[in-house]
Structures are given as C-alpha cells and as structure tokens.
Design an enzyme around this catalytic site. Sequence first.
Site, PDB file in Angstrom:
ATOM      1  N   SER A   5      -9.882  -2.300   0.330  1.00  0.00           N
ATOM      2  CA  SER A   5     -10.655  -1.249  -0.348  1.00  0.00           C
ATOM      3  C   SER A   5     -11.212  -1.727  -1.688  1.00  0.00           C
ATOM      4  O   SER A   5     -12.387  -1.561  -1.983  1.00  0.00           O
ATOM      5  CB  SER A   5      -9.780  -0.012  -0.561  1.00  0.00           C
ATOM      6  OG  SER A   5     -10.463   0.946  -1.335  1.00  0.00           O
ATOM      7  N   ASN A   6     -10.359  -2.359  -2.506  1.00  0.00           N
ATOM      8  CA  ASN A   6     -10.830  -2.738  -3.849  1.00  0.00           C
ATOM      9  C   ASN A   6     -11.930  -3.804  -3.771  1.00  0.00           C
ATOM     10  O   ASN A   6     -12.844  -3.818  -4.596  1.00  0.00           O
ATOM     11  CB  ASN A   6      -9.654  -3.155  -4.743  1.00  0.00           C
ATOM     12  CG  ASN A   6      -9.128  -4.534  -4.436  1.00  0.00           C
ATOM     13  OD1 ASN A   6      -9.652  -5.527  -4.937  1.00  0.00           O
ATOM     14  ND2 ASN A   6      -8.089  -4.618  -3.605  1.00  0.00           N
TER      15      ASN A   6
ATOM     16  N   GLU B 131      -2.939   3.168   2.139  1.00  0.00           N
ATOM     17  CA  GLU B 131      -2.440   3.794   0.906  1.00  0.00           C
ATOM     18  C   GLU B 131      -2.564   5.317   0.981  1.00  0.00           C
ATOM     19  O   GLU B 131      -1.672   6.052   0.541  1.00  0.00           O
ATOM     20  CB  GLU B 131      -3.197   3.269  -0.321  1.00  0.00           C
ATOM     21  CG  GLU B 131      -2.606   3.811  -1.614  1.00  0.00           C
ATOM     22  CD  GLU B 131      -3.410   3.466  -2.855  1.00  0.00           C
ATOM     23  OE1 GLU B 131      -3.433   4.290  -3.786  1.00  0.00           O
ATOM     24  OE2 GLU B 131      -4.011   2.373  -2.891  1.00  0.00           O
TER      25      GLU B 131
ATOM     26  N   HIS C  96       0.810  -1.223   0.000  1.00  0.00           N
ATOM     27  CA  HIS C  96       0.000   0.000   0.000  1.00  0.00           C
ATOM     28  C   HIS C  96       0.839   1.267   0.000  1.00  0.00           C
ATOM     29  O   HIS C  96       0.319   2.356  -0.231  1.00  0.00           O
ATOM     30  CB  HIS C  96      -0.908   0.013   1.240  1.00  0.00           C
ATOM     31  CG  HIS C  96      -1.639  -1.274   1.433  1.00  0.00           C
ATOM     32  ND1 HIS C  96      -1.200  -2.259   2.313  1.00  0.00           N
ATOM     33  CD2 HIS C  96      -2.746  -1.768   0.846  1.00  0.00           C
ATOM     34  CE1 HIS C  96      -2.015  -3.297   2.244  1.00  0.00           C
ATOM     35  NE2 HIS C  96      -2.960  -3.025   1.374  1.00  0.00           N
TER      36      HIS C  96
END
Length: 320
Positions: free
Chosen positions: A231-232, A133, A81
């Site tokens: 997150s994705n 990130e 990240h």
Amino acid sequence: MERPMHPLTLYLAAPRGFCAGVDRAIKIVELALQKWGAPVYVRHEIVHNKYVVDALRAQGAIFVEEVSDCPADRPVIFSAHGVPKSVPAEAASRNMIAVDATCPLVTKVHNEAARHHENGLQMIMIGHKGHPEVIGTMGQLPPGEVLLVETPQDVTTLQVRDPGKLAWITQTTLSVDDTAQVVTALQARFPAILGPHKEDICYATTNRQAAVKAVAGKIDALLVIGAPNSSNSMRLVEVGRAAGCAYSQLVQRAADIDWRALATAKAVGVTAGASAPEELVNEVVAAFRARYVVTLEQVETAVEDVEFKVPKILRDPIGA
C-alpha cells in the site's frame, strides 16, 4: 562503434526504504529461526516485498495464509500488518508458540479502536478494502463495529448507528492528502466525530511521501521500488503523479525498468517503499550507471531514528 552515454541526474529521495516496523518484523523472523531452528511458519507475507520474503524463505521460513496451515508443534509469526483477534485465539487453542510481528504503530490503532469501542463509539476506518492491515484492524472489534470508507463519496452513503457516537481511525499507509479529504467529509457529515490524538498514518509513510513531493519538481520521471501489493509503495506512485511527475511508475527491481519510456529523461527520481530493502535501490542505481553518465543527488526531507524492540519471547533464552 558504441554510442556515447548520455548524462543523467538521479535524485534519490530520503527517507526511503525500510521503516522501523519492517526492520523489526524481519528481525523477528530471523531471531525465531535462530531460537527454534527451521522451519518457522509465518502467517501472510511478513512484509509486502518478494525479495525480502524469498530471502527469509531461503533461511527456513514457510509462508502460509492461515494458522490452520501450520503444524501445532512449530512457532508461527503474525505479519507486520496485524491480524484479527481470532488469529492469535486460534493459535492459543492449538497451544502453539505465537510471535506477533505487528508494527507497534498498527497496534496503536488497534488499541485506539478498542478504547473507543469501550466508550460506546462506533468506528469508521479509512482504508483499502481487503488490505491485511484493514482486515486486522476491523477484526479487533465485533462485526458492524468498524465501518470502512475509502473515498469522500463513501462517506455520503454511510449508514451509522448513532451520528453522535462515532470515532475515525485510518490505515497507517495511506496518502496523507487523500486521507485529509476523507476526514474533511467525515467531519462535515458527522460534526461530533472523534479523531485520533496523534495521526494514524505512520511517520514513515508521511516522510516518504514528503520526500517524493520535494523531488517531483526536479525530475522527468519517478521510479518507486516496491511491490504491487504494498500500500505505501503504491501511494508513493500516486503522490508523485499528483505532485506533477506524469511518469511515475512502480518497479519491483531494476529488471522491471522500461528504458524506452525514459529515453528522453534528463533527471529521474528514485525512492523505495517502506518494505523495500536498500539493496534494490543500489541495483537500480547500478542499472542506470550502466546506461548513463550518472550524477547522484540525495534529496533529504527528514532524518529517521525510530527503533522498535522485538517481543520479549525472542529476547529470552529458550525455556525462559
């Protein structure tokens, strides 16, 4: 007497699962263990997936939250990240061997932010507060140089230094559609704002979301294999719902599937976030086969052939 198994079509979205950045990050930990032996320390989960982290832990990786949690005489790896600049600086001050597993597409965003900063621009980052990130990217520049927004509403209250000297960047794992709305709001309020030459949202995030959209119209339910802190993966759940699949759920593994919720389903979509291994997809397919007469169909919207090299320190022999 056993009840007869009902027919069910499983649509596997493709691309799904590991992206090149995740592949590279896992390989970095494995190669570091080969080169220096166990233990190797990893700051933060190398990728957001418990199955992957547990497998690396079993090989001798120790996961910590800060460099200060590591002994100075063992290698430390920074997660995919990305990290704030202060992190490698701390490792260097302790003379540690440090290996950076930051995804090259995240590094691209870091370099973009640095370039704009050198040109006197203040950055606006579209991303999720508290995500590693985002912390890593904002930590590339001095405090106040990167402002964070998540929604179009956030844009309306933004206090900037100079409306004529702005640029925007994004987290690489956002919803393509949601991000477009925030960008529109930024451009409406700050017409002079500069954007990236090439989309910051990475190819893997974009491709996995496109595949979910292609599957959504065919299915009664969507299962996204991934971690709640990925997150994705969470964006894939949202994309499924937005594309018309009302039952769109995240599962970490087959054991998490709510079979009662799928009782009337005749077609189910399956995808996996960029940090979820294909073994977990196979496990979910096997769980369906144990309960239904399954017809398997793959819906492929893109073919990925991206590959990233591991850092030079891992390609060189010891002592080089």
